[in-house]
Design an enzyme around this catalytic site. Structure first.
Site, PDB file in Angstrom:
ATOM      1  NE  ARG A  97      -3.195   0.567  -0.708  1.00 22.20           N
ATOM      2  CZ  ARG A  97      -3.598   0.627  -1.963  1.00 22.20           C
ATOM      3  NH1 ARG A  97      -3.318   1.693  -2.708  1.00 22.20           N
ATOM      4  NH2 ARG A  97      -4.243  -0.374  -2.511  1.00 22.20           N
ATOM      5  CE  LYS A 132      -2.070  28.036  -5.072  1.00 21.99           C
ATOM      6  NZ  LYS A 132      -3.014  28.569  -6.064  1.00 21.99           N
ATOM      7  CE  LYS A 164       1.935  34.711  -4.603  1.00 19.73           C
ATOM      8  NZ  LYS A 164       1.189  33.447  -4.808  1.00 19.73           N
ATOM      9  CD  GLU A 197       0.799  38.107  -6.477  1.00 20.38           C
ATOM     10  OE1 GLU A 197       0.838  36.878  -6.461  1.00 20.38           O
ATOM     11  OE2 GLU A 197       0.112  38.781  -5.687  1.00 20.38           O
ATOM     12  CG  ASP A 219      -1.825  37.105  -9.046  1.00 19.43           C
ATOM     13  OD1 ASP A 219      -1.823  35.879  -9.239  1.00 19.43           O
ATOM     14  OD2 ASP A 219      -2.595  37.661  -8.234  1.00 19.43           O
TER      15      ASP A 219
END
Length: 281
Positions: A97, A132, A164, A197, A219
């Site tokens: 597994r 992410k 950012k 950004e 962005d």
């Protein structure tokens, strides 16, 4: 992630799964029983994680022997056999597994990445992943992106400075954020690229006038505005498109001349590639 930290992770994953014993296996499989299992691909895609599977098998039972037929990055079809493993039956059952979870996840990411890369193969744009990722699996997921033909963005918060919108807002503006980042690198002796950004053309103009960065992230720009921004930047800085870019819109961004396109969907919502590890009777 170096080999030591990777092996430490695998130990934790085994402990999570087995704890005080795989009682299903221990209750009905003799300790001296030997067998062979094979990994069967159950849908078309790109296989990834075979090298990781080798580490899983080796760490759990060094006496397990793999006969390998496919390699990471190979295009596979339903019914293909990736490898066979021979050794103690208990070991085959207890590693099954964990090995499958790793390989199915990595293969799903590699397959999706290859699909995205194919859509922009006629352009010079390069496909990037993001942060992410699944906690604890970032290195494996980014490895899968590379196997699928994509490029890795920064690995974490430590190997690149990305200013950012929140950084800019908390720092008191674009110019302050850039200057503070540059001073920080100088004081700490860090040789880090700086990316910033921008959310609109006014912010882009401020960055171009101030300078001090290596890359500008556009962005949530439309493809049309991206093309305009790329023309304005005129190769003075690297350029990156980000924000809500899908498989359907990817090529529209790539043809603008942007250098990089980052897509969080490569890792944050991918479907695993179906496969199974079955005993050969």
């Amino acid at each position: 992630m170096n080999n030591y930290s990777l092996e430490e992770q695998i130990k934790l994953w085994f402990a999570e799964d087995i704890a005080d014993g795989d009682h299903s296996t221990l209750s009905c499989i003799p300790a001296d029983a030997v067998g062979t299992s094979q990994l069967i691909i159950k849908e078309d895609g790109i296989v990834a994680g075979i090298e990781m599977a080798k580490i899983v098998f080796r760490m759990f039972d060094p006496d397990l022997v793999m006969e390998q037929f496919l390699h990471d990055g190979d295009h596979v079809k339903k019914g293909d056999i990736a490898f066979r493993v021979t050794g103690k039956t208990q070991s085959l059952l207890q590693t099954e597994r964990l090995m499958l979870n790793i390989m199915q996840r990595m293969s799903g990411i590699a397959t999706r990445t290859a699909d995205y890369v194919s859509r922009i193969s006629d352009t010079s744009a390069r496909l990037l992943d993001t942060r992410k990722t699944t906690p604890g699996l970032r290195m494996l997921e980014k490895m899968a992106v590379a196997i699928g033909g994509g490029c890795n963005h920064r690995m974490g918060l430590y190997d690149m400075i990305m200013l950012k919108d929140n950084h800019v807002d908390f720092a008191g503006g674009i110019e302050n954020a850039i200057d503070k980042a540059r001073n920080y690198c100088k004081e700490k002796g860090k040789d880090l690229k700086i990316e910033i950004e921008v959310r609109n053309f006014e912010e882009l103009d401020r960055v171009l006038k101030h300078g001090g960065v290596d890359r500008i992230m556009l962005d949530n720009f439309t493809p049309e505005n991206t093309a305009k921004a790329v023309e304005i930047i005129n190769h003075c800085f690297e350029t990156e498109s980000s924000g809500g870019i899908t498989l359907d819109t990817l090529h529209d961004y790539a043809v603008t001349g942007v250098d990089f396109i980052s897509v969080g969907a490569l890792t944050h919502s991918v479907k695993s590639l179906d496969m199974s590890f079955k005993a050969i009777k």
